[in-house]
Design a protein around this motif. Structure first.
Motif, short mmCIF file in Angstrom:
data_model
loop_
_atom_site.label_atom_id
_atom_site.label_comp_id
_atom_site.label_asym_id
_atom_site.label_seq_id
_atom_site.Cartn_x
_atom_site.Cartn_y
_atom_site.Cartn_z
N GLN A 1 0.80 -1.22 0.00
CA GLN A 1 0.00 0.00 0.00
C GLN A 1 0.84 1.28 0.00
OE1 GLN A 1 -2.14 -1.42 3.60
NE2 GLN A 1 -4.03 -1.07 2.43
N ASP A 2 1.99 1.24 0.64
CA ASP A 2 2.83 2.45 0.75
C ASP A 2 4.29 2.05 0.53
OD1 ASP A 2 4.15 4.79 1.36
OD2 ASP A 2 2.96 5.22 3.15
N MET A 3 4.71 2.02 -0.75
CA MET A 3 6.07 1.59 -1.07
C MET A 3 7.11 2.59 -0.58
SD MET A 3 5.96 -1.39 -2.23
CE MET A 3 7.72 -1.43 -2.55
N ALA A 4 6.78 3.87 -0.58
CA ALA A 4 7.73 4.88 -0.11
C ALA A 4 8.10 4.62 1.35
CB ALA A 4 7.15 6.28 -0.28
N ALA A 5 7.10 4.32 2.16
CA ALA A 5 7.35 4.03 3.57
C ALA A 5 8.15 2.74 3.73
CB ALA A 5 6.03 3.93 4.32
N LEU A 6 7.85 1.75 2.88
CA LEU A 6 8.55 0.47 2.96
C LEU A 6 10.02 0.63 2.58
CD1 LEU A 6 7.64 -2.40 3.75
CD2 LEU A 6 7.50 -2.93 1.32
N TYR A 7 10.28 1.40 1.51
CA TYR A 7 11.67 1.67 1.11
C TYR A 7 12.42 2.38 2.23
CZ TYR A 7 10.95 0.41 -3.81
OH TYR A 7 10.71 -0.26 -4.97
N SER A 8 11.77 3.36 2.85
CA SER A 8 12.40 4.12 3.92
C SER A 8 12.76 3.22 5.10
CB SER A 8 11.48 5.24 4.38
OG SER A 8 12.05 5.98 5.44
N LEU A 9 11.84 2.33 5.45
CA LEU A 9 12.08 1.41 6.55
C LEU A 9 13.19 0.41 6.24
CD1 LEU A 9 8.45 0.59 7.72
CD2 LEU A 9 10.26 1.55 9.15
N SER A 10 13.31 0.03 4.98
CA SER A 10 14.25 -1.03 4.60
C SER A 10 15.71 -0.62 4.74
CB SER A 10 13.99 -1.46 3.15
OG SER A 10 14.44 -0.47 2.24
N GLU A 11 15.98 0.69 4.63
CA GLU A 11 17.36 1.19 4.68
C GLU A 11 18.23 0.52 3.63
OE1 GLU A 11 18.90 0.72 8.62
OE2 GLU A 11 17.18 1.65 9.57
N MET A 12 17.61 0.17 2.51
CA MET A 12 18.36 -0.50 1.45
C MET A 12 19.32 0.47 0.78
SD MET A 12 15.30 -2.77 -0.28
CE MET A 12 16.33 -3.46 -1.57
N GLU A 13 20.41 -0.11 0.22
CA GLU A 13 21.36 0.70 -0.53
C GLU A 13 20.67 1.25 -1.77
OE1 GLU A 13 24.74 -1.66 -1.42
OE2 GLU A 13 25.09 -2.24 0.66
N LEU A 14 21.12 2.41 -2.23
CA LEU A 14 20.48 3.09 -3.35
C LEU A 14 20.44 2.22 -4.60
CD1 LEU A 14 19.18 5.62 -4.49
CD2 LEU A 14 21.47 6.49 -5.03
N ASP A 15 21.54 1.51 -4.90
CA ASP A 15 21.58 0.71 -6.12
C ASP A 15 20.57 -0.43 -6.06
OD1 ASP A 15 23.00 -0.59 -4.14
OD2 ASP A 15 24.41 -1.53 -5.53
N LYS A 16 20.34 -0.99 -4.87
CA LYS A 16 19.35 -2.05 -4.74
C LYS A 16 17.95 -1.49 -4.93
CE LYS A 16 21.78 -5.18 -1.59
NZ LYS A 16 21.69 -5.86 -0.27
N VAL B 1 17.02 1.10 -6.69
CA VAL B 1 16.81 1.40 -8.10
C VAL B 1 16.50 0.14 -8.87
CG1 VAL B 1 17.91 2.21 -10.22
CG2 VAL B 1 18.21 3.49 -8.09
N LYS B 2 17.24 -0.94 -8.57
CA LYS B 2 17.03 -2.21 -9.25
C LYS B 2 15.64 -2.75 -8.98
CE LYS B 2 18.64 -6.99 -9.46
NZ LYS B 2 19.56 -7.99 -8.92
N VAL B 3 15.21 -2.69 -7.71
CA VAL B 3 13.91 -3.23 -7.33
C VAL B 3 12.79 -2.41 -7.93
CG1 VAL B 3 12.35 -3.60 -5.39
CG2 VAL B 3 14.74 -4.31 -5.21
N HIS B 4 12.97 -1.08 -7.96
CA HIS B 4 11.91 -0.19 -8.40
C HIS B 4 11.77 -0.16 -9.91
CE1 HIS B 4 8.99 2.94 -7.79
NE2 HIS B 4 9.63 3.75 -8.62
N SER B 5 12.87 -0.51 -10.63
CA SER B 5 12.85 -0.43 -12.10
C SER B 5 12.12 -1.60 -12.71
CB SER B 5 14.28 -0.38 -12.63
OG SER B 5 15.00 -1.53 -12.25
#
Length: 243
Positions: free
Chosen positions: A222-237, A239-243
């Protein structure tokens, strides 16, 4: 091999839809032909093992369809290393470096694989420099992922690890906003290194904050922005997941 049904159908490597996602993407036509003629196509039922820790590692597997879980049992507990899907290989490092598999691999759903013998792999790595380079690149990628997993398990909080796992599963399912997770809560907890109770509390918190909706085995994002923020994933990961 455990729980394996051999099938007369034998997919053509040249036209296989996962070839461009695997280490065969830059292989020469001669290499593709040799693998096509030398592979063994298998179908495995959900819940069956493709191999178990200690089994003879006489080769490795390409996953054509379906998802598997790689894990090792220690002291009566299972530690999950990763989830693998179409285009991935399983058992490669053990096949070229030892006589037996270090970990076990179980099917999370019905799975199709192509088995490549150790002998054929060694021949192709000597004959095809592009194939050899892709193998080394893939091994380096997996080592980096393993290191990242160790860091994640040691430094991230449960919410961050769970968010990263959900994003990874979403990506593995083709980026769908609704996925079915065919794993028990116990398995999910073992992947992120926590207890089942703590995992359930974290999922409930995500649900209450309208980040994801969970109903039995189905997860709706429902809220991918919040999930990305919580994940603390590296930027390159990310981008890969979102693309």
């Amino acid at each position: 091999m455990n729980g394996t049904d051999f099938d007369s159908e034998n997919p053509n490597c040249e036209t296989c839809n996962i070839r461009t996602k695997s280490i065969l993407q830059n292989a020469t036509p001669e290499t593709i032909e040799k693998i096509n003629n030398g592979k063994h196509f298998n179908k495995h039922s959900r819940g069956n093992h493709i191999f178990k820790s200690g089994d003879l590692a006489s080769g490795f597997y390409f996953i054509k369809s379906g998802f598997v879980r790689n894990y090792r049992s220690t002291g009566g507990k299972e530690q999950t290393f990763n989830i693998r899907g179409p285009g991935d290989w399983i058992g490669f490092r053990d096949a070229i470096s030892s006589d037996s598999f270090f970990h076990s691999c179980i099917c999370l759903e019905d799975v199709e694989t192509c088995f490549i013998t150790k002998e054929l792999t060694e021949i192709l790595m000597k004959e095809d420099e592009k194939f050899q380079s892709e193998v080394l690149r893939q091994m380096a990628k997996e080592w980096r992922e393993s290191e990242s997993q160790v860091v994640s398990l040691g430094t991230k909080q449960v919410h961050s690890k769970l968010a990263e796992l959900l994003i990874t599963l979403k990506d593995a399912a083709g980026g769908s906003d609704e996925i079915e997770i065919k794993m028990t809560r116990e398995v999910l907890a073992s992947i992120i290194g926590t207890t089942t109770e703590t995992l359930v509390r974290a999922l409930t918190d995500f649900k209450n904050r309208n980040i994801v909706h969970v109903e039995k085995h189905k997860v709706t994002f429902q809220d991918m922005a919040a999930l990305y923020s919580l994940s603390e994933m590296e930027l390159d990961k990310m981008v890969k997941v979102h693309s």
